[in-house]
Design a protein around this motif. Structure first.
Motif, PDB file in Angstrom:
ATOM      1  N   ARG A 261      50.388  60.227  -4.332  1.00 55.87           N
ATOM      2  CA  ARG A 261      50.412  59.936  -2.900  1.00 55.87           C
ATOM      3  C   ARG A 261      51.698  60.478  -2.264  1.00 55.87           C
ATOM      4  O   ARG A 261      52.714  60.625  -2.933  1.00 55.87           O
ATOM      5  CB  ARG A 261      50.334  58.428  -2.647  1.00 55.87           C
ATOM      6  N   THR A 262      51.644  60.728  -0.975  1.00 53.60           N
ATOM      7  CA  THR A 262      52.842  61.133  -0.243  1.00 53.60           C
ATOM      8  C   THR A 262      53.732  59.920  -0.011  1.00 53.60           C
ATOM      9  O   THR A 262      53.292  58.761  -0.136  1.00 53.60           O
ATOM     10  CB  THR A 262      52.473  61.747   1.111  1.00 53.60           C
TER      11      THR A 262
ATOM     12  N   GLU B 233      52.367  57.465   2.585  1.00 51.07           N
ATOM     13  CA  GLU B 233      51.245  56.684   2.050  1.00 51.07           C
ATOM     14  C   GLU B 233      51.742  55.573   1.128  1.00 51.07           C
ATOM     15  O   GLU B 233      51.259  54.431   1.195  1.00 51.07           O
ATOM     16  CB  GLU B 233      50.292  57.599   1.288  1.00 51.07           C
ATOM     17  N   ARG B 234      52.701  55.902   0.270  1.00 45.58           N
ATOM     18  CA  ARG B 234      53.239  54.883  -0.634  1.00 45.58           C
ATOM     19  C   ARG B 234      53.938  53.776   0.148  1.00 45.58           C
ATOM     20  O   ARG B 234      53.797  52.583  -0.162  1.00 45.58           O
ATOM     21  CB  ARG B 234      54.211  55.537  -1.624  1.00 45.58           C
TER      22      ARG B 234
ATOM     23  N   ARG C  99      53.285  52.840   3.210  1.00 44.75           N
ATOM     24  CA  ARG C  99      52.267  52.035   3.893  1.00 44.75           C
ATOM     25  C   ARG C  99      51.664  51.003   2.939  1.00 44.75           C
ATOM     26  O   ARG C  99      51.503  49.828   3.298  1.00 44.75           O
ATOM     27  CB  ARG C  99      51.171  52.948   4.443  1.00 44.75           C
ATOM     28  N   VAL C 100      51.334  51.414   1.720  1.00 50.59           N
ATOM     29  CA  VAL C 100      50.769  50.486   0.740  1.00 50.59           C
ATOM     30  C   VAL C 100      51.758  49.358   0.443  1.00 50.59           C
ATOM     31  O   VAL C 100      51.374  48.175   0.377  1.00 50.59           O
ATOM     32  CB  VAL C 100      50.400  51.236  -0.550  1.00 50.59           C
TER      33      VAL C 100
ATOM     34  N   MET D 162      50.232  51.934  -5.350  1.00 49.41           N
ATOM     35  CA  MET D 162      50.926  53.083  -4.765  1.00 49.41           C
ATOM     36  C   MET D 162      50.690  54.359  -5.573  1.00 49.41           C
ATOM     37  O   MET D 162      51.038  55.450  -5.126  1.00 49.41           O
ATOM     38  CB  MET D 162      52.430  52.800  -4.679  1.00 49.41           C
TER      39      MET D 162
END
Length: 279
Positions: free
Chosen positions: A188-189, A192-193, A195-196, A262
């Motif tokens: 993941r970018t 993205e990580r 956000r999780v 993540m």
């Protein structure tokens, strides 16, 4: 001239500051000198805690009495080095006439000192790194230095500028455990990580951050849990978390599950002093 009111307007103090009040006359008698009025107002407003997780004013109240303890130990602790390296020590040390007197410290081990002598409200600040014998003088008092550095209008050669924190804060003292979790990158970018991670700990609140060509850093609070986090790639890919000691099991299970979501693996878990935990 910057005043304590300017600092309070920039950084709201806590509603119930810790170790913020006591007998200033007793403190000054113990030191043998009067202290600056802006520092008394600083302690009265903020008490024990840290500005932007970095600068800790030395309150003389409470069980630690950090201000007086530091003052009483300063000369004897520095005397051997000064005798061996007089050219590296341009200032006398309290209680010597005009000696440096520490009023705050940093997480890097730097000392924020006054140059004593004359009326206390005219004392100026010297930032001092004892490890490298670096000294940086500023024609301002304690409140003025904090306001200048926190607002990004004042820099020192001893530690980094505060350019990445747009909304500075003060955190009252709490007993917290600190754990650093080193991670693999995963697929993941970074956004993205992040956000999780924040969704797993929601609701969360921003505490600033920065990004440059060397990496990124995001500071936030898990507000209902009372946890404080930094997610970053600036100093390696890791999560740093501070939490009440009683939450250890919950923190461990929550973060390990979230890290899996993540798309990352855990490489190591240590305290902020580098001691292994969660083995």
């Amino acid at each position: 001239m910057t005043t304590i009111d300017d600092l309070v307007a920039l950084v709201p103090p806590p509603t119930n500051p810790i170790d913020a009040s006591g007998d200033w006359t007793q403190v000054e008698n113990a030191l043998g000198l009067e202290l600056p009025s802006d520092f008394k107002s600083l302690i009265g407003s903020y008490g024990l805690g840290q500005f932007v997780d970095f600068i800790t004013p030395l309150t003389p109240f409470g069980s630690r009495n950090r201000l007086v303890q530091s003052a009483q130990q300063l000369l004897e602790s520095e005397r051997p080095f000064r005798e061996a390296n007089p050219d590296e020590c341009p200032y006398p040390y309290f209680p010597e006439a005009g000696g440096l007197l520490e009023w705050a410290g940093t997480d890097n081990g730097d000392r924020l000192c006054w140059v004593t002598g004359g009326h206390p409200d005219t004392w100026t600040v010297v930032v001092w790194n004892p490890r490298g014998c670096y000294y940086d003088a500023h024609e301002t008092g304690a409140a003025g230095f904090l306001h200048g550095w926190l607002s990004g209008r004042l820099n020192t050669t001893v530690f980094a500028a505060n350019e990445h924190v747009t909304t500075p804060w003060f955190e009252p003292f709490r007993e917290l455990n600190h754990v650093y979790i080193k991670l693999t990158d995963g697929r993941r970018t970074y956004p993205e990580r992040l956000r999780v991670l924040r969704e797993a700990l929601s609701p969360t609140a921003d505490r600033g951050g920065y990004r440059d060509e060397d990496g990124r850093q995001d500071h936030f609070d898990a507000t209902e849990l009372g946890w404080r986090l930094t997610y970053e790639t600036a100093y390696g890919h890791r999560i740093r978390i501070a939490f009440p000691p009683d939450d250890e099991d919950q923190v461990r299970s929550t973060l390990l599950a979230t890290i899996h979501s993540m798309g990352c693996d855990v490489l190591s878990t240590t305290t902020h002093r580098g001691e292994p935990v969660w083995g």
